[in-house]
Design a protein around this motif. Sequence first.
Motif, PDB file in Angstrom:
ATOM      1  N   MET A   1       6.480  -1.778  -5.285  1.00  0.00           N
ATOM      2  CA  MET A   1       6.837  -3.156  -5.004  1.00  0.00           C
ATOM      3  C   MET A   1       7.474  -3.809  -6.212  1.00  0.00           C
ATOM      4  SD  MET A   1       6.175  -3.752  -1.948  1.00  0.00           S
ATOM      5  CE  MET A   1       5.104  -4.373  -0.701  1.00  0.00           C
TER       6      MET A   1
ATOM      7  N   ARG B   1      10.569  -4.153   1.631  1.00  0.00           N
ATOM      8  CA  ARG B   1       9.344  -4.697   1.071  1.00  0.00           C
ATOM      9  C   ARG B   1       8.375  -5.100   2.159  1.00  0.00           C
ATOM     10  NH1 ARG B   1      11.346  -8.644  -3.033  1.00  0.00           N
ATOM     11  NH2 ARG B   1      10.879 -10.081  -1.353  1.00  0.00           N
TER      12      ARG B   1
ATOM     13  N   ARG C   1       4.759  -3.274   3.210  1.00  0.00           N
ATOM     14  CA  ARG C   1       3.525  -4.047   3.290  1.00  0.00           C
ATOM     15  C   ARG C   1       2.854  -3.797   4.635  1.00  0.00           C
ATOM     16  NH1 ARG C   1       5.779  -8.814   1.159  1.00  0.00           N
ATOM     17  NH2 ARG C   1       6.032  -9.570   3.277  1.00  0.00           N
TER      18      ARG C   1
ATOM     19  N   ARG D   1      -0.684  -1.906   5.500  1.00  0.00           N
ATOM     20  CA  ARG D   1      -1.754  -2.604   6.186  1.00  0.00           C
ATOM     21  C   ARG D   1      -2.283  -1.786   7.357  1.00  0.00           C
ATOM     22  NH1 ARG D   1       0.188  -8.304   7.324  1.00  0.00           N
ATOM     23  NH2 ARG D   1       0.522  -8.328   5.079  1.00  0.00           N
TER      24      ARG D   1
END
Lengths: 901, 119
Positions: free
Chosen positions: A1, A83, A87, A91
Amino acid sequence: MKLLRRVESWLPWRRRRAREADLERELRDHLDLEAEEQRDAGLSSEEAKYAAQRALGNAVRIKEDVRMAWGFQWLETLLQDVRFDLRQLRRNPGFTAVVVFTLALGIGANTAIFTLIDAVMMRMLPIAHPEELMQVQYGGQDWSGEGANFTNPLWEQVRDRQDVFSVAFAWGTDKFDLAQGGAVHLANGIWVSGDFFNTLWLRPAAGRLISAADDQRGCSAVAVLSYGFWRYHYGEAASAIGSTLSLNSHPFEVIGVAPIGFFGMNVGEKFDVAVPICAAAIFDGKEGRLDGRSWWWLRIAGRIKPGISRAQATARLNALSPAIFAASLPQDWSADGKRNFMKHTLVSAPAANGLSDLHRQFERPLEVLMAVVGLVLLIACANIAGLMLARAAARRREIAVRQALGASRRRLVRQLLTECVLLSSAGALLGILFARWGAALLVRYISTTRTAIFLDLSLDGRILGFTATIAALTCVLFGLLPALRSTRVSLNSALKGGQALEGERPGRVRAHKWIVASQVALSLVLLVAAGLLLRSFAKLATLDLGFDRNNVLLVGANLKTAKVPPERQIATFEEIETRLSALPGVVAIGRSVITPISGGGWNEWIRTDWSKGLTGHDALSWFNCVSPGYFKTLRLPLLAGRNFSSEDTKTSAAVAIVNQALARRFFPALNPIGKTFRIDDIGGKPGPPIQVVGVVKDAKYESVREDADPTAFLPATQVPGMFEAETLELRTATPPSALISLIETAVAGVNKEIPLEFHTLAEQVDDSLVQERSLAVLSAFFGGLALLLAMVGLYGALSYMVTQRQTEFGIRMALGAEAGSIIRLVMWEVAVILTGGIVAGVLISLAATRVLEKLLFGLGARNPETLAGAVALLSAVAAIAGCLPARRATRVDPMMTLRHE
Amino acid sequence: MRNNAESANRIELMQGTLDMLIMRTLVLGPAHGHEIAKHIQRTTDDVLQVEHGSLYPALHRLERKGWVTAKWEMPKDRKREFKYYRLTPAGKKQLATERSKWRLLVASIGRVMGPVEEG
């Protein structure tokens, strides 16, 4: 990231910064002008400023839109998406892991098979300008093909007369025993002409390579090691140069080491030791390969001269052929044989990829495997597409919210596809790891105890390109449809959060059903193929060979290497046989020149008074030279007449034992005992009569696939000096491996220098089926994998369907539907999907499995039982996969559903 | 703020129409963003609602397509540079096609809607 952010921060490069400043100034100008105008209209300067801002609108949004218009927004958007997706994926670690792992398996399997195809068929030899290499082959039908070997006299003629190659060279592969007596330690040898290394432009890694000066008649015994051999046996020590190496008990001086990465000219093999062709005289003595005009052991190639095309080279070689063949004509051949010999011509063929027998042997199996793993990948993609659809359903509200906030559908599709690219890239990377491991495993699997296959499996541009391409394809396959579907959301209902979206459900479920049905179809095809190959292999493996392969140890012994003089050879073998028969656990013992299913053979044209009509191939019979104990040891029953005995000696009448096939063909409807046949000698003249004294049961000779062909056995005593190497067959009561050291000791008691080679007859038969076995096992593995994937897909689709129709089931149950009828509803779905998939699968199978025809033994490609079996298996597993969601459907609590509505 | 009755008489611009209006404005000669906005507003008697902000993405898009060019210039009556846009030959051609398309559209819609019956 963090890295991504940093990349992003580099992005606004100079041009963009200037543009930003430009835009800023332009908008400020606009505001100033507007404010000026408002002031003129009478507003206070403060109010005018606000009015101007109101008239302009949201400046940030405007700038964003302008940037979009500039066009390099895509990169920024991409980074944003990456990005965001990373994410999201983090998750949902479970989802991510399943998808990446499934993809890695699929892509890995494809890459592994492609790696093999690349290594066997596409890779260029690791030398400078491989495209200039041309191989010399025979023209015409009967001797053509890349396996064509030449005699040394032919090679010398080609070398001296040809003018199409800047330099021509020859080589031949062989095996050398490194041990001096006892169990053999075989090294892969290569005979090379003096210009071999030089023409391939290879430089020594140490010492020097064989040069033209080393390859002269009467040359000294020198050897060049391969880099791998040098590293393995000498630890890359410089002291290896100048040391002595024993090859078949002859001392050779090591003069140098070949460069790293050079494995020889034959794909699938790697050489350990190279020796000059002239050194054959050291092994053979006076009458040997160097002058043997019927001794085919060399291959010829060269670097073609610049400006000469292949056709020109062939034309030139053709023109030279009569002189070349005339000068190397085998003088002892019959007139017919000589005429045939003279008919041959030479042609040139590209040799840039090296030569390979693997090519012929594995081309078709590799193609089949490629298709199989391709289908597995398709099924895996379908699974992931199903997962993505289900996930999209779960994310429906999120997507609706984003659309409501102004995200365009294109933008969302792009973001979802970016997610797919991330997933398939991860899958591809992991897949390459799997492939490297899998391809090495495969090579080890197709290697047999006696022929270790060596392939250069290092990654090259072609493999990476292939992997990238299939990764991109999978991405489209599993990503596009779900992305398009999931962004087609009715905002109203999605935002309201209603569970059953009547407007959308049928479409999405239908897509899911299609996906699963096609999975069923594809996996059925794979199951059918696997079934066919497995049954074919099973038939081959359990075939009655005519002899009993179990518990037989084969001990190869070479008396020539041990320098036993020819007149002592029979006696030595007999002594060894006697000593070994006394070993504990040895039930029976025999000797033969040829062992069954070894791939080697010896055949002759024979004639009898009743076989006048037989010509060519029909008049051929296999031959073997055996001791009396052979038949008992192999459990090859003697059906009539007598066995060989000690009475059959060099001086007694020539006798033979024949098999049923020979008796049937050459003595039709007669009792062959007491009849005679003659072997046509090399000139086509019949030899002395040989009397048949016994008949044995038919047995396979060269390969498991063949029918039992006519075979004649001669007593070892009556064919003296013909073979210096024989194999002893020992039937044992104990596991054969336990006997090896005892045998070594016993043979050493006769002669310490005799090299011995051990393997079992069962191994030998198994090794001959390595291609069939690997293909069957691999296709079964992939078939199973496909079935598993398809069933996971089916299960997933049904679970999804059940969840979607929960309300409906609840209402049905509230209205009094029995659990059974709910189960019937779900199973009806299973039946519909299954029927569709199976019908399609059967049709595809019938069309596609025809390519297997040539690989099958004992059954046709359209074998109805196999098809039925595959359908039954698939249906049974599908029923199980369908049961769980069906049971779950009945557990819907009607009260809950009704309350929810 | 404008009241509701006033905005009811305004028409939201159709997608793509703004590009045409901008190019039509630039036929009269080079102009900067504010001038273009004012001109469109004036000539349509404030009926067409052009949010000034939406002008700029459109201008930059037209520039990227090569239909207009932009240059910082100082007008005679001011001591300050403004970004002036002018129509390129390609832009003129584009405007011609858009205009004929527009005429066709208006005529077709007109035929469907028929003559307006006055209350």
